[in-house]
Design a protein around this motif. Structure first.
Motif, PDB file in Angstrom:
ATOM      1  N   HIS A  38       0.828  -1.208   0.000  1.00 35.84           N
ATOM      2  CA  HIS A  38       0.000   0.000   0.000  1.00 35.84           C
ATOM      3  C   HIS A  38       0.864   1.261   0.000  1.00 35.84           C
ATOM      4  O   HIS A  38       1.983   1.253   0.506  1.00 35.84           O
ATOM      5  N   THR A  39       0.315   2.324  -0.558  1.00 34.71           N
ATOM      6  CA  THR A  39       1.019   3.602  -0.554  1.00 34.71           C
ATOM      7  C   THR A  39       0.304   4.650   0.299  1.00 34.71           C
ATOM      8  O   THR A  39       0.818   5.738   0.482  1.00 34.71           O
ATOM      9  N   LYS A  40      -0.876   4.300   0.796  1.00 37.45           N
ATOM     10  CA  LYS A  40      -1.638   5.218   1.657  1.00 37.45           C
ATOM     11  C   LYS A  40      -2.049   4.493   2.934  1.00 37.45           C
ATOM     12  O   LYS A  40      -1.818   3.312   3.096  1.00 37.45           O
ATOM     13  N   THR A  41      -2.695   5.225   3.828  1.00 41.54           N
ATOM     14  CA  THR A  41      -3.090   4.709   5.128  1.00 41.54           C
ATOM     15  C   THR A  41      -3.922   3.434   5.017  1.00 41.54           C
ATOM     16  O   THR A  41      -4.852   3.366   4.215  1.00 41.54           O
ATOM     17  N   ILE A  42      -3.583   2.451   5.845  1.00 40.73           N
ATOM     18  CA  ILE A  42      -4.345   1.200   5.907  1.00 40.73           C
ATOM     19  C   ILE A  42      -5.679   1.479   6.587  1.00 40.73           C
ATOM     20  O   ILE A  42      -5.718   2.051   7.674  1.00 40.73           O
ATOM     21  N   ARG A  43      -6.771   1.104   5.956  1.00 43.80           N
ATOM     22  CA  ARG A  43      -8.116   1.315   6.512  1.00 43.80           C
ATOM     23  C   ARG A  43      -8.580   0.159   7.372  1.00 43.80           C
ATOM     24  O   ARG A  43      -9.251   0.339   8.378  1.00 43.80           O
ATOM     25  N   ALA A  44      -8.247  -1.073   6.960  1.00 50.55           N
ATOM     26  CA  ALA A  44      -8.750  -2.241   7.688  1.00 50.55           C
ATOM     27  C   ALA A  44      -7.884  -3.456   7.393  1.00 50.55           C
ATOM     28  O   ALA A  44      -7.267  -3.562   6.339  1.00 50.55           O
TER      29      ALA A  44
END
Length: 85
Positions: A38-44
């Protein structure tokens, strides 16, 4: 995410990394296993016990399917702005 059957603690973070610690020692100061994709914040994060797979999603609208013991994702699923969980 605590995976009891594997004694693992999994954390998704704002830097897009998933950190996996061995829970049996409960020492979060040890170096964790890191899953990159991932390159952005992990949501879940979610773990599917039957098949032993970890799923992660982030604000880039991508879902990765992982084996918690491997460094590379098994599958990448691209969503869109209109794709909701």
């Amino acid at each position: 995410l605590h995976i009891e059957s594997l004694d693992l603690l999994c954390f998704g973070s704002s830097d897009g990394l998933i950190r996996i610690y061995e829970d049996k020692y409960s020492n979060l100061e040890e170096f964790p296993k890191i899953l990159k994709g991932h390159t952005k914040t992990i949501r879940a994060l979610s773990y599917q016990e039957e098949n032993g797979i970890l799923a992660s999603c982030s604000f880039e609208f991508i879902i990765y399917i992982w084996n918690p013991y491997l460094n590379e994702p098994l599958l990448r699923i691209k969503g869109s702005f209109f794709f909701h969980f």
